[in-house]
Design an enzyme around this catalytic site. Structure first.
Site, PDB file in Angstrom:
ATOM      1  N   LYS A   2     -34.062  32.541 -29.332  1.00  0.00           N
ATOM      2  CA  LYS A   2     -33.898  32.269 -27.901  1.00  0.00           C
ATOM      3  C   LYS A   2     -34.801  31.120 -27.472  1.00  0.00           C
ATOM      4  O   LYS A   2     -34.363  30.162 -26.833  1.00  0.00           O
ATOM      5  CB  LYS A   2     -34.257  33.527 -27.097  1.00  0.00           C
ATOM      6  CG  LYS A   2     -34.428  33.272 -25.608  1.00  0.00           C
ATOM      7  CD  LYS A   2     -34.773  34.542 -24.856  1.00  0.00           C
ATOM      8  CE  LYS A   2     -36.251  34.849 -24.767  1.00  0.00           C
ATOM      9  NZ  LYS A   2     -36.995  34.008 -23.812  1.00  0.00           N
ATOM     10  N   ASN A   3     -36.091  31.223 -27.828  1.00  0.00           N
ATOM     11  CA  ASN A   3     -37.039  30.226 -27.319  1.00  0.00           C
ATOM     12  C   ASN A   3     -36.825  28.839 -27.917  1.00  0.00           C
ATOM     13  O   ASN A   3     -37.163  27.846 -27.287  1.00  0.00           O
ATOM     14  CB  ASN A   3     -38.485  30.691 -27.556  1.00  0.00           C
ATOM     15  CG  ASN A   3     -38.859  31.822 -26.605  1.00  0.00           C
ATOM     16  OD1 ASN A   3     -38.122  32.134 -25.673  1.00  0.00           O
ATOM     17  ND2 ASN A   3     -40.004  32.449 -26.850  1.00  0.00           N
ATOM     18  N   CYS A  53     -44.427  35.215 -12.173  1.00  0.00           N
ATOM     19  CA  CYS A  53     -43.465  36.103 -12.816  1.00  0.00           C
ATOM     20  C   CYS A  53     -44.210  37.330 -13.283  1.00  0.00           C
ATOM     21  O   CYS A  53     -45.432  37.389 -13.201  1.00  0.00           O
ATOM     22  CB  CYS A  53     -42.724  35.403 -13.941  1.00  0.00           C
ATOM     23  SG  CYS A  53     -43.512  35.518 -15.512  1.00  0.00           S
ATOM     24  N   ARG A  57     -48.607  31.823 -14.750  1.00  0.00           N
ATOM     25  CA  ARG A  57     -47.853  30.813 -15.487  1.00  0.00           C
ATOM     26  C   ARG A  57     -47.661  29.491 -14.721  1.00  0.00           C
ATOM     27  O   ARG A  57     -46.552  29.112 -14.367  1.00  0.00           O
ATOM     28  CB  ARG A  57     -46.495  31.382 -15.910  1.00  0.00           C
ATOM     29  CG  ARG A  57     -46.639  32.683 -16.644  1.00  0.00           C
ATOM     30  CD  ARG A  57     -45.319  33.195 -17.135  1.00  0.00           C
ATOM     31  NE  ARG A  57     -45.076  32.827 -18.515  1.00  0.00           N
ATOM     32  CZ  ARG A  57     -43.984  33.160 -19.187  1.00  0.00           C
ATOM     33  NH1 ARG A  57     -43.021  33.808 -18.616  1.00  0.00           N
ATOM     34  NH2 ARG A  57     -43.836  32.807 -20.430  1.00  0.00           N
ATOM     35  N   ARG A 101     -31.717  39.478 -21.635  1.00  0.00           N
ATOM     36  CA  ARG A 101     -32.229  38.107 -21.645  1.00  0.00           C
ATOM     37  C   ARG A 101     -32.578  37.667 -23.068  1.00  0.00           C
ATOM     38  O   ARG A 101     -32.514  36.483 -23.373  1.00  0.00           O
ATOM     39  CB  ARG A 101     -33.502  38.005 -20.788  1.00  0.00           C
ATOM     40  CG  ARG A 101     -33.264  38.164 -19.307  1.00  0.00           C
ATOM     41  CD  ARG A 101     -34.528  37.860 -18.544  1.00  0.00           C
ATOM     42  NE  ARG A 101     -35.122  36.629 -19.042  1.00  0.00           N
ATOM     43  CZ  ARG A 101     -36.404  36.312 -18.956  1.00  0.00           C
ATOM     44  NH1 ARG A 101     -37.242  37.128 -18.369  1.00  0.00           N
ATOM     45  NH2 ARG A 101     -36.857  35.180 -19.435  1.00  0.00           N
TER      46      ARG A 101
END
Ligand code: UD1
Length: 422
Positions: free
Chosen positions: A22-23, A118, A123, A400
């Protein structure tokens, strides 16, 4: 809203295929903005975060098509119509900020919403901004948006990051590919997803060396061209499923897994009494008899123990013999799974960035709530090892980052089902 029902039932055996990362995919997709020729990604994971990035790129005027059941993403940024990443999309996913560097490099301007706070901490984006400013960008914060300009184009520079941020490294490297002259990025992040991004950028014609080390050198070029690239294996999905036989017992082969992606994590599993061996097709993880031993964990940038596996490792430590100390050094506020695990009978005390877990013989099923992506899967792992039924609600977090989680775990003998919400 859907939930996941897990019933604890003994050892797991079989194979689990591991998807593309994903990343990595979330940084490879914005790389399309650097060129007017097509970029195609294969081995893409089927996840809602990928859909969010697709929507963001489409909102900028890129063409993005999902082919072969989502495993191939074909993109073209030939006719972009906007350089503004809107709050409505960015607030859903922090990785949206990865369009900043590419847009700025190709068009000399970009407007990107700040992601906002978040669930796992503040962040901020200061490290991204500092790096791009070192390349000559002028960046202002107005009405919650970063307004970035580089009217004469970006210029290569030597820049040392104060902290090896993954996203800032990706943004700065992408921006530097089209800057005039040479950029030397010091204290760069070393994650495999960055290596994968650089390999793709190189196929697009970028001149980069040093990826995977803490100094990356980028020689700017006038333009990048099209390419096809295979997304690297998801080391976090890999580590997560390595924990399934560790926590339940049994023997599971993780197809596509590689030791080099999870070395520090595998070392901790072995210290806990779980065997990890390389096979022709991936990694074999086995736990035969008895409880695992407690081990201490400190999260660190790669190649250290990944913060994205801390919640799942905590689930394992809940039933280990002895006391383990887990220290979270990357994100503040990343122990929200702890109170949920306590609802299942775990013995955990959290003080600031440190969680002390005293292992219990067996967890007990309970209704629990997912609070973020990795927390949600840690609760599923805990449920697999618990006595009775565990219902994990708010599973949109899970969607996700984990494709076909029910199918993959059922395939190795887990009792798990998705319950459709009203
Ligand atoms: C990426 C991963 C995420 C993983 C994290 C750390 C993606 C899409 N996400 O997130 O899954 O948990 O790496 O391995 O790849 N920070 C600042 N200023 C900045 C940027 C970051 O202070 O400008 C801080 C953050 O608040 C955080 C730490 O640095 O405390 C790590 O963040 P970073 O490495 O940037 O993570 P992400 O790229 O957001």
């Amino acid at each position: 809203m859907d939930s996941i029902l897990v019933t604890g039932n003994g050892p797991l055996n079989g194979q689990i295929p591991i998807a593309g990362a994903k990343n990595a995919c979330l940084t490879l997709m914005p790389a399309t903005l650097l060129s007017d020729e097509p970029l195609t990604l294969t081995n893409a994971p089927r996840l809602s975060d990928i859909k969010t990035m697709t929507a963001l790129l489409q909102s900028l005027g890129a063409e993005v098509s999902s082919l072969q059941d989502g495993q191939v993403i074909a993109m073209s940024s030939h006719d972009l119509t906007s350089q503004t990443a809107d709050y409505d999309i960015v607030r859903k996913m922090r990785a949206s900020n990865l369009v900043l560097g590419p847009l700025l490099a190709r068009f000399g301007q970009a407007v990107v919403s700040l992601p906002g706070g978040c669930a796992i901490g503040a962040r901020p984006m200061d490290l991204h901004v500092e790096g791009l400013e070192a390349l000559g960008a002028e960046i202002e914060l107005k009405d919650g948006y970063l307004h970035a300009k580089a009217p004469g184009g970006l210029k290569g520079a030597v820049h040392e990051m104060r902290f090896a941020s993954v996203g800032a490294t990706e943004n700065i490297v992408m921006a530097a590919t089209l800057a005039k002259g040479t950029t030397v990025l010091k204290n760069a992040a070393r994650e495999p997803e960055i290596v994968d991004l650089v390999e793709c950028l190189r196929k697009m014609g970028a001149q980069i060396s040093g990826e995977g080390s803490s100094t990356i050198e980028i020689q700017g070029v006038d333009r990048l061209h099209g390419a096809t690239h295979q997304v690297v294996t998801d080391r976090i999905e890999l580590g997560t499923y390595m924990l399934a036989p560790a926590i339940c017992g049994g023997e599971v082969e993780l197809l596509g897994g590689r030791m080099s992606l999870v070395a520090s994590f595998a070392e901790k599993l072995e210290a806990a009494g779980v065997s990890v061996t390389e096979t022709a097709n991936g990694l074999m993880v086995a736990r035969k008899n008895g409880r695992v031993r407690s081990v201490d964990v400190v999260t660190e940038p790669f190649p250290g123990f990944p913060t994205d596996l801390q919640a799942q490792m905590m689930a394992l430590m809940c039933t280990a013999e002895g006391v383990s100390v887990l220290e979270e050094r990357i994100f503040e506020n990343r122990f929200m799974h702890a109170p949920e695990l306590v609802r299942m009978g775990a013995n955990i005390e959290v003080h600031g960035g440190t969680a002390t877990v005293t292992g219990v013989e067996r967890l007990k099923g309970a209704p629990v709530m997912a609070t973020d992506l990795r927390a949600s899967v840690s609760l599923i792992l805990a449920g697999l090892a618990a006595e009775g039924e565990t219902t994990v609600s708010r599973v949109y977090h899970l969607d996700r980052g984990y494709e076909h989680v029910v199918r993959k775990l059922e395939g190795v003998g887990a009792k798990i089902e998705r319950i459709k919400g009203q």
